[in-house]
Design a protein around this motif. Structure first.
Motif, short mmCIF file in Angstrom:
data_model
loop_
_atom_site.label_atom_id
_atom_site.label_comp_id
_atom_site.label_asym_id
_atom_site.label_seq_id
_atom_site.Cartn_x
_atom_site.Cartn_y
_atom_site.Cartn_z
N ILE A 1 0.85 -1.20 0.00
CA ILE A 1 0.00 0.00 0.00
C ILE A 1 0.88 1.24 0.00
CG2 ILE A 1 -1.81 1.25 1.24
CD1 ILE A 1 -2.74 -1.41 2.38
N ARG A 2 0.60 2.18 -0.91
CA ARG A 2 1.50 3.30 -1.16
C ARG A 2 1.77 4.16 0.07
NH1 ARG A 2 3.25 5.36 -5.88
NH2 ARG A 2 3.19 3.15 -6.39
N HIS A 3 0.73 4.55 0.82
CA HIS A 3 0.99 5.43 1.97
C HIS A 3 1.70 4.69 3.09
CE1 HIS A 3 -3.08 3.80 2.86
NE2 HIS A 3 -2.69 3.85 4.12
N TYR A 4 1.49 3.38 3.19
CA TYR A 4 2.25 2.59 4.16
C TYR A 4 3.73 2.53 3.76
CZ TYR A 4 -2.01 0.90 6.46
OH TYR A 4 -3.19 0.81 7.16
N GLN A 5 3.96 2.47 2.47
CA GLN A 5 5.34 2.47 1.98
C GLN A 5 6.06 3.75 2.38
OE1 GLN A 5 4.73 1.88 -2.23
NE2 GLN A 5 5.11 -0.32 -2.10
#
Length: 245
Positions: free
Chosen positions: A72-76
């Motif tokens: 998941i992009r924002h978790y990255q």
């Protein structure tokens, strides 16, 4: 002082490298190779000893491995920021220890970065093991090698007896390799397994550290064993079980 230009600049290179991996993941091997070479140089340049390259090198490998499992992009982005902070602490700790070997704050920074490296390695390696069905002995080997070198670089800071440092580093790494074999049978995901493995490692690490510093106490050991056993149990109880195939 918690802000030093050289460690900060090197950490920004690491930060940019992780961002490039996210957006240009097809080139992950080239980016990772560059980061590893930079870590080798940075650790020696800042710490003035080759042993200070150990932590940045293994942190790069473990960070990339765990980043691969975060989709998941924002978790990255959150993960990359946390990794950047830990990488900076590893370099800042090396910088301060090169100036004064008994800098307790620097040792604390090194400890924090070491524990982050251990967790990233344990969780990342186990996650890749689950996803790609690699042989179990690869997982055990990763646990063994990473634990040995990360432990060695910290123990060598607090103990001048190199034979004892090598011996205890080997012992704790062999124990963690056995634990890697054990968690293979657990019905838990890679984050839970990595967290529990980290707790077990910390218990061993703390006992060895206190032995080196000659401050080991029986009551303290018993308290730690009880406390961290309860903590590990809570982690396992609160975690989602996955089917074991």
């Amino acid at each position: 002082m918690f802000l030093k230009l050289q460690p900060l600049l090197y950490s920004l290179i690491f930060f940019i490298g992780l961002e490039l991996i996210v957006f240009f993941h097809a080139n992950v091997l080239f980016i990772m190779l560059f980061l590893l070479l930079m870590a080798l140089f940075q650790g020696w340049k800042i710490g003035r000893k080759w042993k200070f390259s150990i932590l940045p090198i293994f942190f790069v490998i473990s960070s990339v491995a765990l980043l691969y499992l975060v989709t998941i992009r924002h978790y990255q982005q959150i993960y990359i920021i946390l990794a950047f902070v830990m990488y900076y602490l590893s370099l800042l700790g090396a910088y301060r220890l090169s100036k004064y070997e008994n800098d307790q704050t620097a040792k604390g920074m090194n400890t924090a970065a070491s524990m982050a490296t251990i967790f990233f390695t344990y969780a990342g390696a186990y996650g890749l093991y689950l996803n790609f069905l690699v042989p179990l002995y690869y997982l055990m080997l990763v646990y063994l090698v990473t634990t040995f070198f990360v432990s060695y670089q910290y123990f060598s800071i607090i103990c001048v007896n190199k034979k004892k440092v090598w011996l205890y580093s080997l012992v704790v790494s062999l124990v963690m390799a056995e634990i890697a074999w054990t968690i293979n049978f657990w019905p838990f995901g890679y984050l839970t397994s990595g967290a529990v493995a980290l707790i077990l490692y910390f218990v061993l690490w703390d006992i060895i550290q206190k032995n080196f510093l000659d401050i080991i106490r029986k009551k303290r050991i018993i308290f730690n064993l009880i406390f961290f056993s309860v903590l590990a149990s809570l982690v396992l109880i609160s975690s989602k079980w996955i089917p074991v195939i």
